[in-house]
Design an enzyme around this catalytic site. Sequence first.
Site, PDB file in Angstrom:
ATOM      1  N   CYS A  81      74.725  66.987  45.280  1.00 36.22           N
ATOM      2  CA  CYS A  81      74.462  67.443  46.645  1.00 36.22           C
ATOM      3  C   CYS A  81      72.969  67.301  46.894  1.00 36.22           C
ATOM      4  O   CYS A  81      72.168  68.115  46.425  1.00 36.22           O
ATOM      5  CB  CYS A  81      74.896  68.890  46.864  1.00 36.22           C
ATOM      6  SG  CYS A  81      74.453  69.485  48.513  1.00 36.22           S
ATOM      7  N   CYS A 228      74.541  65.095  55.091  1.00 35.91           N
ATOM      8  CA  CYS A 228      75.007  64.951  53.711  1.00 35.91           C
ATOM      9  C   CYS A 228      74.034  64.007  53.020  1.00 35.91           C
ATOM     10  O   CYS A 228      73.990  62.808  53.328  1.00 35.91           O
ATOM     11  CB  CYS A 228      76.434  64.400  53.678  1.00 35.91           C
ATOM     12  SG  CYS A 228      77.052  64.168  51.997  1.00 35.91           S
TER      13      CYS A 228
HETATM   14  N1  LIG Z   1      76.147  67.869  51.307  1.00 34.73           N
HETATM   15  C1  LIG Z   1      75.969  67.229  50.048  1.00 34.73           C
HETATM   16  C2  LIG Z   1      77.129  66.575  49.454  1.00 34.73           C
HETATM   17  C3  LIG Z   1      78.171  67.510  48.994  1.00 34.73           C
HETATM   18  C4  LIG Z   1      79.190  66.764  48.222  1.00 34.73           C
HETATM   19  C5  LIG Z   1      80.564  67.073  48.496  1.00 34.73           C
HETATM   20  N2  LIG Z   1      81.032  67.145  49.831  1.00 34.73           N
HETATM   21  C6  LIG Z   1      81.488  66.327  47.574  1.00 34.73           C
HETATM   22  O1  LIG Z   1      81.217  65.195  47.140  1.00 34.73           O
HETATM   23  O2  LIG Z   1      82.511  66.917  47.246  1.00 34.73           O
HETATM   24  C7  LIG Z   1      74.737  66.370  49.998  1.00 34.73           C
HETATM   25  O3  LIG Z   1      73.774  66.687  50.684  1.00 34.73           O
HETATM   26  O4  LIG Z   1      74.702  65.425  49.215  1.00 34.73           O
END
Ligand SMILES: N[C@H](CCC[C@H](N)C(=O)O)C(=O)O
Length: 292
Positions: A81, A228
Amino acid sequence: MGALSNKAFVKMNGIGNEIVVVDLRADTPRAAPIAADEARAAASPAGAPYDQLMALYPPRTPGTDAFIRIYNNDGSEAGACGNGMRCVATLVSDANGKSKLVFETGAGILNAWKNDNGQFTIDMGKPRFAWNEIPLAEEFRDTRIIELQIGPIDAPILHSPSVVNMGNPHAIFWVDDPYAYDLGKFGPLLENHPIFPDRANITLAHIVDREHIVMRTWERGAGLTRACGSAACATAVAAARLKRTERKVHMTLPGGELVIEWRTSDDHVLMTGPVAFEFEGRFDPKLFEKAS
Ligand SMILES: N[C@H](CCC[C@H](N)C(=O)O)C(=O)O
Protein backbone atom coordinates in the site's frame (compact mmCIF):
# COMPACT_ATOMS: atom_id res chain seq x y z
CA MET A 1 -9.39 -10.21 23.06
CA GLY A 2 -8.32 -8.96 19.61
CA ALA A 3 -5.21 -7.00 18.73
CA LEU A 4 -7.10 -3.72 18.18
CA SER A 5 -9.25 -3.56 21.32
CA ASN A 6 -8.62 -0.27 23.18
CA LYS A 7 -5.64 0.47 20.91
CA ALA A 8 -4.64 4.02 19.94
CA PHE A 9 -4.72 4.86 16.23
CA VAL A 10 -3.77 7.77 14.00
CA LYS A 11 -6.09 8.67 11.12
CA MET A 12 -4.20 10.05 8.12
CA ASN A 13 -4.62 10.16 4.38
CA GLY A 14 -2.29 9.88 1.41
CA ILE A 15 -3.81 12.17 -1.25
CA GLY A 16 -7.26 11.15 -0.06
CA ASN A 17 -6.55 7.43 0.39
CA GLU A 18 -8.03 6.91 3.90
CA ILE A 19 -5.37 5.37 6.12
CA VAL A 20 -5.45 4.31 9.78
CA VAL A 21 -2.12 3.52 11.46
CA VAL A 22 -1.91 1.36 14.60
CA ASP A 23 1.45 0.89 16.30
CA LEU A 24 1.56 -2.54 17.98
CA ARG A 25 5.36 -2.67 18.28
CA ALA A 26 5.41 -2.25 22.08
CA ASP A 27 2.75 -4.90 22.78
CA THR A 28 3.62 -7.68 25.20
CA PRO A 29 2.94 -10.41 24.52
CA ARG A 30 3.59 -9.73 20.84
CA ALA A 31 0.37 -8.61 19.12
CA ALA A 32 -1.38 -11.23 16.98
CA PRO A 33 -2.31 -10.62 13.33
CA ILE A 34 -5.64 -8.80 13.07
CA ALA A 35 -8.57 -11.12 12.33
CA ALA A 36 -10.69 -10.25 9.26
CA ASP A 37 -13.83 -9.55 11.33
CA GLU A 38 -11.80 -7.33 13.67
CA ALA A 39 -10.43 -5.31 10.71
CA ARG A 40 -13.98 -4.92 9.39
CA ALA A 41 -15.27 -3.81 12.82
CA ALA A 42 -12.46 -1.22 13.05
CA ALA A 43 -13.54 0.18 9.65
CA SER A 44 -17.18 0.58 10.72
CA PRO A 45 -18.67 4.05 11.33
CA ALA A 46 -18.31 3.60 15.12
CA GLY A 47 -14.60 2.83 14.61
CA ALA A 48 -12.37 4.70 12.18
CA PRO A 49 -13.58 4.21 8.59
CA TYR A 50 -10.56 3.55 6.38
CA ASP A 51 -9.51 2.21 3.00
CA GLN A 52 -6.41 0.56 4.51
CA LEU A 53 -5.28 -0.09 8.06
CA MET A 54 -1.50 -0.24 8.53
CA ALA A 55 -0.52 -2.28 11.63
CA LEU A 56 3.07 -1.93 12.84
CA TYR A 57 4.66 -5.00 14.47
CA PRO A 58 8.19 -5.42 15.90
CA PRO A 59 10.88 -5.89 13.20
CA ARG A 60 11.42 -9.43 11.94
CA THR A 61 14.62 -8.67 10.07
CA PRO A 62 17.58 -6.90 11.75
CA GLY A 63 18.01 -3.35 10.48
CA THR A 64 14.31 -2.79 9.72
CA ASP A 65 12.13 -0.31 11.64
CA ALA A 66 8.93 -2.38 11.69
CA PHE A 67 7.09 -5.28 10.15
CA ILE A 68 3.85 -4.00 8.64
CA ARG A 69 0.61 -5.81 7.98
CA ILE A 70 -1.81 -4.06 5.60
CA TYR A 71 -5.57 -4.65 5.82
CA ASN A 72 -8.30 -3.60 3.40
CA ASN A 73 -11.62 -2.51 4.89
CA ASP A 74 -13.21 -5.83 3.82
CA GLY A 75 -10.79 -7.57 6.21
CA SER A 76 -8.48 -9.00 3.51
CA GLU A 77 -4.72 -8.52 3.75
CA ALA A 78 -2.66 -6.76 1.03
CA GLY A 79 1.06 -7.06 0.25
CA ALA A 80 1.52 -3.41 -0.64
CA CYS A 81 0.00 0.00 0.00
CA GLY A 82 1.98 2.94 -1.33
CA ASN A 83 -0.06 5.74 0.23
CA GLY A 84 -0.19 3.92 3.56
CA MET A 85 3.58 3.46 3.53
CA ARG A 86 4.11 7.22 3.16
CA CYS A 87 1.82 7.74 6.17
CA VAL A 88 3.73 5.17 8.24
CA ALA A 89 7.11 6.58 7.16
CA THR A 90 6.05 10.10 8.17
CA LEU A 91 4.82 8.97 11.61
CA VAL A 92 7.87 6.82 12.38
CA SER A 93 10.29 9.47 11.15
CA ASP A 94 8.57 12.18 13.22
CA ALA A 95 8.96 9.93 16.28
CA ASN A 96 12.54 8.72 15.81
CA GLY A 97 14.03 11.64 13.86
CA LYS A 98 15.42 9.39 11.10
CA SER A 99 15.02 10.54 7.51
CA LYS A 100 15.81 7.09 6.06
CA LEU A 101 13.69 4.14 7.12
CA VAL A 102 13.45 0.47 6.23
CA PHE A 103 10.20 -1.47 6.53
CA GLU A 104 9.17 -5.05 5.86
CA THR A 105 5.75 -6.08 4.53
CA GLY A 106 4.32 -9.33 3.22
CA ALA A 107 5.78 -8.29 -0.17
CA GLY A 108 9.35 -7.85 1.15
CA ILE A 109 11.69 -5.15 2.44
CA LEU A 110 11.27 -1.56 1.28
CA ASN A 111 13.18 1.66 1.82
CA ALA A 112 11.66 5.07 2.48
CA TRP A 113 13.36 8.45 2.63
CA LYS A 114 12.41 12.04 3.32
CA ASN A 115 12.93 14.69 0.62
CA ASP A 116 13.87 18.32 1.21
CA ASN A 117 10.22 19.37 0.85
CA GLY A 118 9.23 16.97 3.66
CA GLN A 119 7.51 14.48 1.34
CA PHE A 120 8.49 10.83 1.53
CA THR A 121 9.64 8.64 -1.34
CA ILE A 122 8.84 4.94 -1.02
CA ASP A 123 10.87 2.40 -2.94
CA MET A 124 8.09 0.02 -3.98
CA GLY A 125 10.56 -2.56 -5.37
CA LYS A 126 10.53 -4.27 -8.75
CA PRO A 127 7.33 -4.79 -10.70
CA ARG A 128 6.62 -8.35 -11.82
CA PHE A 129 5.10 -9.20 -15.18
CA ALA A 130 4.95 -12.99 -15.62
CA TRP A 131 1.36 -14.26 -15.90
CA ASN A 132 1.74 -16.52 -12.86
CA GLU A 133 3.27 -13.70 -10.81
CA ILE A 134 0.33 -11.30 -11.36
CA PRO A 135 -1.29 -13.89 -10.86
CA LEU A 136 -3.54 -14.76 -13.81
CA ALA A 137 -5.55 -17.97 -14.05
CA GLU A 138 -4.19 -18.81 -17.49
CA GLU A 139 -0.96 -18.31 -19.38
CA PHE A 140 -0.37 -15.07 -21.28
CA ARG A 141 3.10 -14.77 -22.77
CA ASP A 142 2.86 -10.98 -23.05
CA THR A 143 1.20 -9.15 -20.18
CA ARG A 144 1.64 -5.67 -21.67
CA ILE A 145 -1.87 -6.20 -23.05
CA ILE A 146 -4.04 -9.20 -22.25
CA GLU A 147 -7.28 -10.38 -23.74
CA LEU A 148 -10.05 -9.48 -21.33
CA GLN A 149 -13.22 -7.50 -21.91
CA ILE A 150 -16.55 -6.67 -20.40
CA GLY A 151 -19.71 -5.59 -22.14
CA PRO A 152 -21.15 -6.78 -25.46
CA ILE A 153 -18.74 -9.09 -27.28
CA ASP A 154 -18.76 -6.97 -30.48
CA ALA A 155 -18.73 -3.60 -28.65
CA PRO A 156 -16.85 -4.09 -25.37
CA ILE A 157 -17.06 -1.30 -22.81
CA LEU A 158 -13.63 -1.96 -21.33
CA HIS A 159 -11.03 -4.23 -22.89
CA SER A 160 -7.36 -5.17 -23.34
CA PRO A 161 -5.81 -4.16 -20.01
CA SER A 162 -2.14 -4.23 -19.04
CA VAL A 163 -1.41 -6.29 -15.93
CA VAL A 164 1.35 -5.78 -13.37
CA ASN A 165 2.13 -7.11 -9.90
CA MET A 166 3.43 -4.32 -7.67
CA GLY A 167 3.40 -6.42 -4.46
CA ASN A 168 -0.32 -6.77 -5.28
CA PRO A 169 -2.20 -7.48 -8.52
CA HIS A 170 -3.22 -4.67 -10.87
CA ALA A 171 -5.07 -4.40 -14.18
CA ILE A 172 -4.97 -1.11 -16.08
CA PHE A 173 -7.50 -0.27 -18.80
CA TRP A 174 -6.41 2.52 -21.18
CA VAL A 175 -9.24 4.97 -21.87
CA ASP A 176 -9.76 8.53 -23.10
CA ASP A 177 -11.60 9.65 -19.98
CA PRO A 178 -11.33 7.64 -16.74
CA TYR A 179 -14.37 9.53 -15.38
CA ALA A 180 -16.64 8.53 -18.30
CA TYR A 181 -17.17 4.99 -16.94
CA ASP A 182 -19.22 3.67 -14.04
CA LEU A 183 -16.22 2.22 -12.19
CA GLY A 184 -18.41 1.52 -9.15
CA LYS A 185 -20.32 -0.94 -11.36
CA PHE A 186 -17.53 -2.43 -13.51
CA GLY A 187 -14.87 -2.40 -10.76
CA PRO A 188 -16.31 -5.27 -8.70
CA LEU A 189 -17.00 -7.37 -11.81
CA LEU A 190 -13.39 -7.03 -12.93
CA GLU A 191 -11.89 -7.31 -9.42
CA ASN A 192 -13.58 -10.69 -9.07
CA HIS A 193 -13.16 -11.89 -12.68
CA PRO A 194 -12.05 -15.55 -12.84
CA ILE A 195 -8.89 -14.51 -14.74
CA PHE A 196 -7.62 -13.06 -11.41
CA PRO A 197 -7.39 -15.90 -8.87
CA ASP A 198 -6.26 -13.45 -6.12
CA ARG A 199 -8.66 -10.74 -7.38
CA ALA A 200 -7.12 -7.46 -8.67
CA ASN A 201 -7.05 -3.70 -8.28
CA ILE A 202 -8.73 -2.16 -11.34
CA THR A 203 -7.51 1.14 -12.81
CA LEU A 204 -8.82 3.32 -15.64
CA ALA A 205 -6.02 5.49 -17.03
CA HIS A 206 -5.59 8.17 -19.66
CA ILE A 207 -2.13 9.02 -20.99
CA VAL A 208 -2.09 12.81 -21.38
CA ASP A 209 1.48 13.05 -22.65
CA ARG A 210 4.81 11.26 -22.19
CA GLU A 211 5.14 12.58 -18.65
CA HIS A 212 1.58 12.75 -17.36
CA ILE A 213 -1.19 10.21 -16.69
CA VAL A 214 -4.68 10.72 -15.24
CA MET A 215 -6.16 7.70 -13.48
CA ARG A 216 -8.61 6.35 -10.94
CA THR A 217 -8.88 2.99 -9.25
CA TRP A 218 -11.35 0.47 -7.93
CA GLU A 219 -9.38 -1.19 -5.16
CA ARG A 220 -9.46 -4.88 -4.38
CA GLY A 221 -11.02 -5.23 -0.94
CA ALA A 222 -11.75 -1.50 -0.51
CA GLY A 223 -13.74 -0.31 -3.54
CA LEU A 224 -13.54 3.18 -5.02
CA THR A 225 -10.82 5.20 -3.32
CA ARG A 226 -9.50 8.70 -3.93
CA ALA A 227 -6.00 7.34 -4.51
CA CYS A 228 -4.11 4.08 -4.79
CA GLY A 229 -0.33 4.44 -4.71
CA SER A 230 0.54 0.94 -5.87
CA ALA A 231 -1.93 1.37 -8.78
CA ALA A 232 -0.15 4.61 -9.72
CA CYS A 233 3.15 2.67 -9.77
CA ALA A 234 1.62 -0.20 -11.77
CA THR A 235 0.07 2.25 -14.27
CA ALA A 236 3.31 4.20 -14.75
CA VAL A 237 5.25 0.98 -15.35
CA ALA A 238 2.60 -0.42 -17.71
CA ALA A 239 2.60 2.79 -19.79
CA ALA A 240 6.41 2.84 -19.97
CA ARG A 241 6.44 -0.84 -21.02
CA LEU A 242 4.14 0.08 -23.90
CA LYS A 243 6.64 2.86 -24.76
CA ARG A 244 3.90 5.44 -24.42
CA THR A 245 5.55 7.39 -21.58
CA GLU A 246 8.97 8.16 -20.11
CA ARG A 247 10.08 6.25 -17.02
CA LYS A 248 9.40 9.28 -14.82
CA VAL A 249 5.83 10.60 -14.88
CA HIS A 250 3.46 12.58 -12.76
CA MET A 251 0.14 11.00 -12.03
CA THR A 252 -3.14 12.78 -11.34
CA LEU A 253 -5.45 10.75 -9.09
CA PRO A 254 -8.87 11.88 -7.78
CA GLY A 255 -7.25 12.92 -4.46
CA GLY A 256 -4.03 14.54 -5.71
CA GLU A 257 -0.70 14.11 -7.45
CA LEU A 258 2.11 11.56 -7.21
CA VAL A 259 5.45 11.38 -8.97
CA ILE A 260 6.47 7.89 -10.07
CA GLU A 261 9.90 6.95 -11.35
CA TRP A 262 10.77 3.48 -12.68
CA ARG A 263 14.50 3.63 -12.03
CA THR A 264 16.67 2.32 -14.86
CA SER A 265 19.61 1.25 -12.69
CA ASP A 266 17.77 -1.45 -10.72
CA ASP A 267 14.18 -1.54 -12.09
CA HIS A 268 12.78 -0.35 -8.75
CA VAL A 269 9.70 1.89 -8.73
CA LEU A 270 9.90 5.06 -6.60
CA MET A 271 6.75 6.84 -5.48
CA THR A 272 6.75 10.35 -4.01
CA GLY A 273 3.85 12.39 -2.66
CA PRO A 274 2.30 14.13 0.33
CA VAL A 275 0.35 12.85 3.34
CA ALA A 276 -1.99 14.58 5.79
CA PHE A 277 -2.70 14.00 9.48
CA GLU A 278 -6.38 14.06 10.43
CA PHE A 279 -6.94 12.99 14.05
CA GLU A 280 -6.01 10.50 16.75
CA GLY A 281 -8.32 8.14 18.59
CA ARG A 282 -8.66 4.86 20.44
CA PHE A 283 -10.68 1.81 19.32
CA ASP A 284 -13.62 1.13 21.64
CA PRO A 285 -13.40 -2.47 22.93
CA LYS A 286 -17.19 -2.78 22.40
CA LEU A 287 -16.56 -2.69 18.64
CA PHE A 288 -14.87 -6.06 18.83
CA GLU A 289 -17.30 -7.87 21.14
CA LYS A 290 -18.80 -9.72 18.21
CA ALA A 291 -15.48 -10.03 16.40
CA SER A 292 -13.33 -13.05 17.31
N1 LIG B 1 -4.32 2.01 -1.43
C1 LIG B 1 -3.16 1.20 -1.57
C2 LIG B 1 -3.34 -0.13 -2.14
C3 LIG B 1 -4.07 -1.07 -1.27
C4 LIG B 1 -4.00 -2.43 -1.85
C5 LIG B 1 -5.21 -3.19 -1.85
N2 LIG B 1 -6.43 -2.61 -2.31
C6 LIG B 1 -4.99 -4.58 -2.37
O1 LIG B 1 -4.13 -4.83 -3.24
O2 LIG B 1 -5.67 -5.46 -1.86
C7 LIG B 1 -2.00 1.94 -2.17
O3 LIG B 1 -1.90 3.14 -1.97
O4 LIG B 1 -1.14 1.30 -2.78
